[in-house]
Each structure stands twice: as structure tokens, then as C-alpha cells.
Scaffold this motif. Structure first.
Motif, PDB file in Angstrom:
ATOM      1  N   VAL A 127       0.871  -1.175   0.000  1.00 13.24           N
ATOM      2  CA  VAL A 127       0.000   0.000   0.000  1.00 13.24           C
ATOM      3  C   VAL A 127       0.909   1.226   0.000  1.00 13.24           C
ATOM      4  N   LYS A 128       0.896   1.974  -1.096  1.00 10.57           N
ATOM      5  CA  LYS A 128       1.804   3.114  -1.247  1.00 10.57           C
ATOM      6  C   LYS A 128       1.646   4.120  -0.119  1.00 10.57           C
ATOM      7  N   GLU A 129       0.422   4.305   0.379  1.00 11.09           N
ATOM      8  CA  GLU A 129       0.147   5.294   1.410  1.00 11.09           C
ATOM      9  C   GLU A 129       0.656   4.891   2.793  1.00 11.09           C
ATOM     10  N   SER A 130       1.047   3.646   2.965  1.00 13.27           N
ATOM     11  CA  SER A 130       1.458   3.143   4.278  1.00 13.27           C
ATOM     12  C   SER A 130       2.914   3.493   4.567  1.00 13.27           C
ATOM     13  N   PRO A 131       3.222   4.038   5.754  1.00 10.72           N
ATOM     14  CA  PRO A 131       4.601   4.412   6.071  1.00 10.72           C
ATOM     15  C   PRO A 131       5.496   3.231   6.443  1.00 10.72           C
ATOM     16  N   ILE A 132       4.908   2.165   6.969  1.00  9.95           N
ATOM     17  CA  ILE A 132       5.677   0.979   7.352  1.00  9.95           C
ATOM     18  C   ILE A 132       5.104  -0.223   6.607  1.00  9.95           C
ATOM     19  N   ASP A 164      13.615   8.384   9.902  1.00 11.93           N
ATOM     20  CA  ASP A 164      13.549   9.117  11.172  1.00 11.93           C
ATOM     21  C   ASP A 164      12.691   8.429  12.222  1.00 11.93           C
ATOM     22  N   CYS A 165      12.208   7.218  11.904  1.00 13.32           N
ATOM     23  CA  CYS A 165      11.379   6.479  12.860  1.00 13.32           C
ATOM     24  C   CYS A 165      12.110   5.298  13.488  1.00 13.32           C
ATOM     25  N   ILE A 166      13.380   5.102  13.119  1.00 16.20           N
ATOM     26  CA  ILE A 166      14.154   3.989  13.665  1.00 16.20           C
ATOM     27  C   ILE A 166      15.220   4.534  14.610  1.00 16.20           C
ATOM     28  N   GLY A 167      15.219   4.021  15.854  1.00 10.48           N
ATOM     29  CA  GLY A 167      16.205   4.441  16.832  1.00 10.48           C
ATOM     30  C   GLY A 167      17.547   3.761  16.621  1.00 10.48           C
ATOM     31  N   HIS A 168      18.556   4.174  17.354  1.00 10.71           N
ATOM     32  CA  HIS A 168      19.906   3.624  17.236  1.00 10.71           C
ATOM     33  C   HIS A 168      19.955   2.146  17.602  1.00 10.71           C
ATOM     34  N   ASP A 169      18.961   1.685  18.395  1.00 13.02           N
ATOM     35  CA  ASP A 169      18.922   0.286  18.811  1.00 13.02           C
ATOM     36  C   ASP A 169      17.937  -0.549  17.988  1.00 13.02           C
ATOM     37  N   GLY A 170      17.391   0.032  16.923  1.00 14.97           N
ATOM     38  CA  GLY A 170      16.457  -0.697  16.069  1.00 14.97           C
ATOM     39  C   GLY A 170      15.001  -0.534  16.446  1.00 14.97           C
ATOM     40  N   LEU A 174       6.509   4.052  16.440  1.00 11.02           N
ATOM     41  CA  LEU A 174       5.253   3.895  15.690  1.00 11.02           C
ATOM     42  C   LEU A 174       4.414   5.164  15.697  1.00 11.02           C
ATOM     43  N   GLU A 175       4.466   5.911  16.783  1.00 11.84           N
ATOM     44  CA  GLU A 175       3.697   7.163  16.837  1.00 11.84           C
ATOM     45  C   GLU A 175       4.231   8.169  15.825  1.00 11.84           C
ATOM     46  N   LYS A 176       5.540   8.261  15.710  1.00  7.87           N
ATOM     47  CA  LYS A 176       6.127   9.173  14.741  1.00  7.87           C
ATOM     48  C   LYS A 176       5.765   8.753  13.320  1.00  7.87           C
ATOM     49  N   ALA A 177       5.655   7.448  13.105  1.00  3.76           N
ATOM     50  CA  ALA A 177       5.262   6.941  11.792  1.00  3.76           C
ATOM     51  C   ALA A 177       3.777   7.162  11.510  1.00  3.76           C
ATOM     52  N   GLY A 178       3.000   7.407  12.569  1.00  5.03           N
ATOM     53  CA  GLY A 178       1.571   7.635  12.395  1.00  5.03           C
ATOM     54  C   GLY A 178       0.723   6.385  12.480  1.00  5.03           C
ATOM     55  N   THR A 179       1.320   5.263  12.878  1.00  8.41           N
ATOM     56  CA  THR A 179       0.578   4.008  12.989  1.00  8.41           C
ATOM     57  C   THR A 179      -0.547   4.130  14.018  1.00  8.41           C
TER      58      THR A 179
END
Length: 202
Positions: A127-132, A164-170, A174-179
Motif C-alpha cells: 500500500v503506497k500510502e502506508s509508512p511501514i 527518522d522512525c528507527i532508533g539507534h537500537d532498532g 510507531l507514533e512518529k510513523a503515524g501508525t
């Protein structure tokens, strides 16, 4: 209120469905994209996604119906390929509409106004509109005779996540991604982070 087993069995069908679907709490909300051997695209909303393991990377979904037509189940069984796409508030109404019972072979992408997207090595549509987004290969199908459902276990072979939604530890924000998430059959929710705790040891 108290509900005995006999009381639950005796409830009106729709009331019982709402009660039992919401009693388990908030659930993951995803769109599963598939493509039939005939080339027809299919898109369905699921709230049964579960993590199974990280090594290998496995996840599972509960799929109805048992009939293997040009639907999510049939397409996964016949092609072994499917995608899992997070839902955001920006297209939640369209995502919800994919749960309607369209005729076999009809593309939910077209019917609800979402955009299929492809990668060269993956036959199922994202789904193109999906961020993850995740692509999965079927590794095991478990038939559940108790209620005629199927537990589909997939190996995650590809993932797309905003940088910009992945931290240094992986860890994925999800909130930043808008899930968003859901409860019951038709109630959708945003979330807010409360606390992230360290690994627990005795």
C-alpha cells in the motif's frame, strides 16, 4: 457485569461479536496485500497480526474464510507471497472499507482509492500510502478446525520504514510513523508513549 459461559453463548450474535472482539484489548491494525496468479489484486484489513519470533523474523495472522478463492487466503496459499502495511489516520476510512465483501476478483485497491506499489522481487502489492511496509513469504499454514480459520505464518523478507522512525537500537517509533491501532471490529485509536523500560532481570 458478569458473563458466564452460558450467558456468552446465549448473547445476541452481533452483541457477542462486539464483546469478544473488544475484550482482548487494543490490537495491531494492518492491511494485507496479495495478488492472484491471474493478476488480480486484493487488499484486506486485519487486526490479528502477532509477532512470533525475530530470528528468523516471523509473524502470523488469523485468516477467514477457509475457502481458497481469489481472496487473501487463496492468494497466499497459491503464490506464497503477501505484504503487511500499517494504517494511519490519513486513510483509516479507506482501510476500513476494504473489509466489505466485494466480489471475487474485484480489487479493493480500486474500490477504496488506495494505491498498489511493487518492488521488482516481490509479487504482492504494497500500500503506497502506508509508512511501514513488510513483505512476507508463507512458511506454514495451521488450520484451526474449532472455528474454521487459518493461522498463516510468514517469514519477513523485506521491510520499509521511515529513516527518522528507527532508533539507534532498532526500536521503531510507531507514533512518529503515524501508525494507529484498533479495538473491537470498528473502533480506531491513536496512541501516546507512556514509558519504555529497560530489559527486566531478576
Amino acid at each position: 457485569m458478569q458473563f458466564t459461559q452460558e450467558a456468552i453463548i446465549g448473547l445476541e450474535r452481533r452483541y457477542r461479536a462486539n464483546l469478544i472482539n473488544s475484550i482482548g484489548g487494543f490490537k495491531s491494525l494492518v492491511l494485507v496485500g496479495t495478488r492472484s496468479r491471474e493478476g488480480n489484486e486484493n487488499l484486506s484489513l486485519f487486526s490479528s497480526l502477532v509477532h512470533i519470533g525475530a530470528d528468523p523474523a516471523l509473524c502470523g495472522i488469523i485468516v477467514r474464510p477457509n475457502r481458497e478463492g481469489q481472496n487473501t487466503l487463496g492468494n497466499i496459499i497459491r503464490t506464497g507471497s503477501y505484504t503487511i502495511n500499517h494504517v494511519t489516520a490519513g486513510f483509516v476510512e479507506k482501510a476500513h472499507q476494504t473489509s466489505a465483501k466485494y466480489a471475487e476478483g474485484v480489487s479493493e485497491f480500486e474500490q477504496v482509492g488506495l494505491t498498489p506499489a511493487y518492488l521488482p522481487h516481490i509479487p504482492a502489492p504494497f500500500v503506497k500510502e502506508s509508512p511501514i511496509q513488510m513483505a512476507c513469504e508463507l512458511v506454514q499454514r495451521v488450520k484451526i478446525d474449532l472455528n474454521d480459520t487459518n493461522f498463516i505464518i510468514g517469514k519477513i523478507i523485506h521491510a520499509t520504514i521511515p529513516d527518522d522512525c528507527i532508533g539507534h537500537d532498532g526500536f521503531i517509533d510507531l507514533e512518529k510513523a503515524g501508525t494507529i491501532t484498533c479495538s473491537g471490529l470498528d473502533s480506531y485509536h491513536s496512541t501516546f508513549a507512556m514509558v519504555r523500560l529497560p530489559y527486566a532481570r531478576p
